[in-house]
Design a protein around this motif. Sequence first.
Motif, PDB file in Angstrom:
ATOM      1  N   ARG A   1       0.839  -1.615  -0.094  1.00 22.30           N
ATOM      2  CA  ARG A   1       0.147  -0.258  -0.085  1.00 22.30           C
ATOM      3  C   ARG A   1       0.789   0.408  -0.137  1.00 22.30           C
ATOM      4  O   ARG A   1       0.343   2.335  -0.890  1.00 22.30           O
ATOM      5  N   ARG A   2       2.357   1.111   0.162  1.00 29.47           N
ATOM      6  CA  ARG A   2       3.119   2.286   0.488  1.00 29.47           C
ATOM      7  C   ARG A   2       3.675   2.676  -1.226  1.00 29.47           C
ATOM      8  O   ARG A   2       3.956   3.788  -1.417  1.00 29.47           O
ATOM      9  N   ILE A   3       3.430   2.127  -2.139  1.00 32.27           N
ATOM     10  CA  ILE A   3       3.778   2.383  -3.186  1.00 32.27           C
ATOM     11  C   ILE A   3       2.590   3.032  -4.028  1.00 32.27           C
ATOM     12  O   ILE A   3       1.690   2.835  -4.446  1.00 32.27           O
ATOM     13  N   ARG A   4       3.380   4.020  -4.742  1.00 33.38           N
ATOM     14  CA  ARG A   4       2.736   5.297  -5.194  1.00 33.38           C
ATOM     15  C   ARG A   4       1.703   4.884  -6.734  1.00 33.38           C
ATOM     16  O   ARG A   4       2.127   3.598  -7.501  1.00 33.38           O
ATOM     17  N   PRO A   5       1.300   5.532  -6.986  1.00 37.98           N
ATOM     18  CA  PRO A   5      -0.180   5.487  -7.711  1.00 37.98           C
ATOM     19  C   PRO A   5       0.979   5.599  -9.394  1.00 37.98           C
ATOM     20  O   PRO A   5       1.442   6.070  -9.161  1.00 37.98           O
ATOM     21  N   GLY A   6       1.069   4.304 -10.173  1.00 38.76           N
ATOM     22  CA  GLY A   6       2.469   4.587 -11.648  1.00 38.76           C
ATOM     23  C   GLY A   6       3.031   4.257 -11.115  1.00 38.76           C
ATOM     24  O   GLY A   6       4.117   4.464 -12.821  1.00 38.76           O
ATOM     25  N   THR A   7       3.433   3.988 -10.464  1.00 35.35           N
ATOM     26  CA  THR A   7       4.829   2.635  -9.872  1.00 35.35           C
ATOM     27  C   THR A   7       4.912   2.294 -10.727  1.00 35.35           C
ATOM     28  O   THR A   7       4.504   0.770 -11.011  1.00 35.35           O
ATOM     29  N   ARG A   8       6.123   1.682 -11.552  1.00 29.61           N
ATOM     30  CA  ARG A   8       5.898   0.100 -12.083  1.00 29.61           C
ATOM     31  C   ARG A   8       6.528  -0.853 -10.925  1.00 29.61           C
ATOM     32  O   ARG A   8       7.474  -0.684 -10.304  1.00 29.61           O
ATOM     33  N   ILE A   9       5.843  -1.971 -11.457  1.00 31.05           N
ATOM     34  CA  ILE A   9       5.944  -3.235 -10.404  1.00 31.05           C
ATOM     35  C   ILE A   9       6.909  -4.604 -11.354  1.00 31.05           C
ATOM     36  O   ILE A   9       5.905  -4.573 -12.466  1.00 31.05           O
ATOM     37  N   ALA A  10       8.042  -5.208 -10.899  1.00 26.12           N
ATOM     38  CA  ALA A  10       7.834  -6.729 -11.607  1.00 26.12           C
ATOM     39  C   ALA A  10       8.151  -7.572 -10.580  1.00 26.12           C
ATOM     40  O   ALA A  10       8.598  -7.290  -9.793  1.00 26.12           O
ATOM     41  N   SER A  11       7.968  -8.535 -10.831  1.00 26.56           N
ATOM     42  CA  SER A  11       8.726  -9.614 -10.229  1.00 26.56           C
ATOM     43  C   SER A  11       9.198 -10.572 -10.238  1.00 26.56           C
ATOM     44  O   SER A  11       9.031 -10.767 -12.224  1.00 26.56           O
ATOM     45  N   ILE A  12       9.627 -11.356 -10.303  1.00 25.67           N
ATOM     46  CA  ILE A  12      10.876 -12.687 -11.232  1.00 25.67           C
ATOM     47  C   ILE A  12      10.207 -13.992 -10.255  1.00 25.67           C
ATOM     48  O   ILE A  12      10.478 -14.007  -9.610  1.00 25.67           O
ATOM     49  N   CYS A  13      10.204 -15.251 -11.019  1.00 19.47           N
ATOM     50  CA  CYS A  13       9.250 -16.472 -10.794  1.00 19.47           C
ATOM     51  C   CYS A  13       8.496 -16.578  -9.909  1.00 19.47           C
ATOM     52  O   CYS A  13       7.240 -15.875 -10.028  1.00 19.47           O
ATOM     53  N   THR A  14       8.599 -16.899  -8.847  1.00 19.02           N
ATOM     54  CA  THR A  14       7.421 -16.603  -8.038  1.00 19.02           C
ATOM     55  C   THR A  14       6.614 -15.472  -6.708  1.00 19.02           C
ATOM     56  O   THR A  14       5.793 -15.965  -6.345  1.00 19.02           O
ATOM     57  N   GLY A  15       7.712 -14.696  -7.494  1.00 19.63           N
ATOM     58  CA  GLY A  15       7.442 -13.253  -6.668  1.00 19.63           C
ATOM     59  C   GLY A  15       5.769 -13.157  -7.969  1.00 19.63           C
ATOM     60  O   GLY A  15       5.167 -12.124  -7.396  1.00 19.63           O
ATOM     61  N   ALA A  16       6.091 -13.511  -8.500  1.00 20.80           N
ATOM     62  CA  ALA A  16       3.908 -13.065  -9.663  1.00 20.80           C
ATOM     63  C   ALA A  16       3.121 -13.461  -9.008  1.00 20.80           C
ATOM     64  O   ALA A  16       2.131 -12.569  -8.868  1.00 20.80           O
ATOM     65  N   PHE A  17       3.051 -14.637  -7.836  1.00 18.40           N
ATOM     66  CA  PHE A  17       2.252 -14.717  -6.341  1.00 18.40           C
ATOM     67  C   PHE A  17       2.076 -13.383  -5.619  1.00 18.40           C
ATOM     68  O   PHE A  17       0.458 -13.864  -5.013  1.00 18.40           O
ATOM     69  N   VAL A  18       3.021 -13.016  -5.184  1.00 12.84           N
ATOM     70  CA  VAL A  18       2.266 -11.691  -4.390  1.00 12.84           C
ATOM     71  C   VAL A  18       2.053 -10.625  -5.075  1.00 12.84           C
ATOM     72  O   VAL A  18       1.131  -9.742  -4.744  1.00 12.84           O
TER      73      VAL A  18
END
Length: 361
Positions: free
Chosen positions: A130-147
């Motif tokens: 919830r601390r991440i600002r709107p519009g921030t680019r967010i990426a996951s690696i491997c099973t980080g996609a579950f988050v």
Amino acid sequence: MAIVCKDRAMGGVSGTGGVNGSGLPGGAGRRHRVAVLVRDGMLPIEVGIVHRIFGEARAASGERLYELVTCALRPGEVRTDTDFTVNVAHGPEALAAADTVVVPASGSDYDLGEERCAGLLSEGMADALRRIRPGTRIASICTGAFVLAAAGLLDGRRATTHWRSVDDFRRLFPRVELDADVLYTDEGDVLTAAGVASGIDLCLHMVRCDHGAAVANDVARRTVVPPHREGGQAQYVRRPMAEPQVSSTGAARAWALQHLDRPLSLRELAARESMSVRTFTRRFREEVGISPLQWLTQQRVEHARQLLEETDLTVDRIAAEAGFGTAASLRQHLQSALGVSPRAYRSTFRGAVGESLGLGA
């Protein structure tokens, strides 16, 4: 299918900062900030990939283009999936100042604990995100996609994760368009990578989108990795080989890459491996994941992209050297693969230089 910088093809990095006067993504007068959010059981190699790729990106002046910070739900010692721990100095407050947030995997993702089985976020993780600002680019690696999926960030979007976790992911997150056969996906402000090594491909892709092919290629050379592997390339999933005595199709592929400018037939490629067309086609699909003709088209598109990015050749000349024959054929294939024309593609990576070359639509 080739992946171009989705929703960023004609502009800077997706996020709140834009591009500052010095050409660096992020707010005015500062570098683009990348926050790596680690969890207990983190895979050190994945955290290192993010720091290495973004950390090696430099402007022509030698100035670093990104600022990196590692953070956790609580500052302090964080377990890895090995026999050592990592002391993380920053807590989730670092996410509020980030332009890009990367969530690597955790070894515990494979344990199928109570929260994971229910597809839920822990209270601490939910508060952190919830601390991440709107519009921030967010990426996951491997099973980080579950988050990302548990946070609802992937609903209605295309995503990928490690092939071992595909069934669990589909069961938990039916609203996500999971593509288990690619190295990475780009949905504009949300990106996912399939597994450890594909994290390199994804990070290079983001650098390429932010600063162009020359910077990304320089990072790849410094890191001694291939500068570009398409996101649509199949994951390396082990498959039973019905005829292990049959030779590889690698020699034919290597030969084809040296002769992209000429017409190439299946019969000719099969002859390079002393196979019948049928056997060659089957073996090729087993090893590469797609048909020989699909692969050949991908390589020609990739070669055309390289020429558009790195040379001043006309579309006609590029079409000939990439094996498309005519400028019309090149435009058709580039539009099909990337959704852009040669002019738009060159303009994305070369700015005013591409516009001044009169490439046509």
